[in-house]
Design a protein around this motif. Structure first.
Motif, PDB file in Angstrom:
ATOM      1  N   PRO A 101       9.796  -4.958   6.561  1.00 42.91           N
ATOM      2  CA  PRO A 101      10.881  -5.790   6.035  1.00 42.91           C
ATOM      3  C   PRO A 101      10.897  -6.830   6.952  1.00 42.91           C
ATOM      4  O   PRO A 101      10.833  -6.896   8.280  1.00 42.91           O
TER       5      PRO A 101
ATOM      6  N   ILE B 296       4.324  -1.522  -0.236  1.00 51.09           N
ATOM      7  CA  ILE B 296       5.273  -1.858   0.933  1.00 51.09           C
ATOM      8  C   ILE B 296       4.977  -0.953   2.024  1.00 51.09           C
ATOM      9  O   ILE B 296       4.448   0.093   1.492  1.00 51.09           O
TER      10      ILE B 296
ATOM     11  N   HIS C 195       3.781   2.939  -1.003  1.00 46.28           N
ATOM     12  CA  HIS C 195       4.498   2.806   0.153  1.00 46.28           C
ATOM     13  C   HIS C 195       3.610   3.465   1.241  1.00 46.28           C
ATOM     14  O   HIS C 195       3.169   4.339   1.184  1.00 46.28           O
TER      15      HIS C 195
ATOM     16  N   TYR D 240       9.315   0.448   5.065  1.00 47.15           N
ATOM     17  CA  TYR D 240      10.609   0.157   4.343  1.00 47.15           C
ATOM     18  C   TYR D 240      11.291   1.422   4.315  1.00 47.15           C
ATOM     19  O   TYR D 240      10.957   2.507   4.205  1.00 47.15           O
TER      20      TYR D 240
ATOM     21  N   GLU E  13      15.780   0.159   1.034  1.00 48.01           N
ATOM     22  CA  GLU E  13      14.858  -1.126   1.030  1.00 48.01           C
ATOM     23  C   GLU E  13      14.156  -1.070   0.075  1.00 48.01           C
ATOM     24  O   GLU E  13      13.658  -1.954  -0.826  1.00 48.01           O
TER      25      GLU E  13
END
Length: 330
Positions: A140, A167, A192, A170, A174
């Motif tokens: 992030p 991502i 993720h 995070y 978030e």
């Protein structure tokens, strides 16, 4: 001699769906963070990559800064894609990331559109490919609006430079907001990548629930907790170990008697299950189906073979899981 992949490579590997996407990932994925860089022996990396693919590992995880030096792991993998793996590109899931420091100035890290698009363009050149299968925002960015970062990921997919986006690192709130922005844009987040292991269970406190709710898969990095969840440190710190070499990610202070006492108890249970400590740690991360894939690192072929063999042992009984919790919480 030209490489020809094992014809039975898909017979024993387990493939799990990443969230609610169409993407299937092997239960064991191979990361190229270390041991595949410019300071490493190319032939050793080449041998590991071929053996991994022969065992059904189709997912190879990179990032712009992997090496060392930064970028060299992607260059090494690019050589493999032009050589041994050239005929198998459509059987591979290649992932890379951007977000950590790569070049000087205000655009060389974090999560601006400028950084992400420039970084991926560099990665594609290093690997000599037109696209990657998964592109991650690596961490992030506290100063860039999340809308800008997610819009950059969406643009990258629209441009055909990545098939999927994800991502990493995070936290739950978030991740939820990032997912909802991407859904509105029409490019869902499919995965993720958090740290997760027996000794690092933070994702159980909300993140796994968010991922299930949003239909996002997960791939756990550091499932062996920096190598501590192996038999390597049961009798002290070996001279050739990461801890002894003043590694940036494992220090002698990480290995204390209380922690190693727990690993010894876990190692006894692993032996009773017919596994090495490392194999039980990987199987534990994958238990219950909440984690799509366990991401391993390796410095030699035998470590990859051991990781894949972790999938052969029957699932945990509730008694075993309770015993593990008892050891970890003692």
């Amino acid at each position: 001699m030209s490489y020809s992949a094992n014809t039975s490579r898909y017979d024993s590997m387990t493939y799990n769906r990443s969230g609610r996407s169409g993407l299937l990932l092997p239960a064991i994925s191979l990361g190229l963070w270390h041991n595949f860089g410019g300071i490493d022996t190319f032939e050793n990396g080449r041998t590991m990559l071929k053996r991994a693919f022969d065992l059904g590992i189709t997912h190879f995880d990179l990032a712009n800064n992997y090496g060392p030096p930064p970028g060299s792991a992607e260059e090494m993998f690019g050589k493999m894609l032009k050589g041994d793996l050239a005929a198998y590109r459509d059987e591979l899931i290649i992932s890379t990331k951007a977000g950590y420091y790569m070049w000087p100035g205000p655009y060389g890290e974090w999560g601006s559109k400028k950084n992400l698009i420039a970084s991926l363009d560099q990665s594609l050149k290093r690997m000599q490919v037109d696209y990657v299968d998964i592109f991650y925002h690596h961490r992030p960015d506290p100063n860039t609006p999340l809308e800008e970062t997610m819009a950059a990921l969406h643009q990258i997919v629209q441009q055909g430079k990545a098939l999927y986006v994800g991502i990493s690192n995070y936290k739950p709130e978030e991740a939820k907001e990032a997912s909802r922005i991407l859904k509105r844009l029409g490019t869902p987040c499919v995965i993720h990548q958090p740290s997760y292991s027996m000794m690092n269970r933070w994702i159980e406190d909300g993140l796994q629930d968010v991922l299930e709710e949003e239909g996002i898969g997960s791939i756990a990095f550091s499932p062996l907790f920096k190598g501590i969840l192996t038999d390597r440190y049961l009798n002290g710190i070996a001279p050739d170990s990461r801890a002894a070499s003043s590694s940036v990610f494992l220090k002698e202070s990480d290995i204390n008697e209380e922690r190693i006492s727990k690993v010894r108890q876990l190692n006894t249970l692993a032996a009773e299950r017919g596994q090495k400590m490392s194999q039980m740690a990987l199987a534990w991360v994958l238990r219950g189906g909440r984690v799509t894939s366990a991401l391993i690192g390796a410095s030699k072929v035998s470590q990859i073979e051991d990781a894949v063999d972790a999938l052969k042992v029957p699932t945990f009984t509730q008694e075993e899981l309770d015993l593990i919790d008892g050891i970890l919480n003692s």
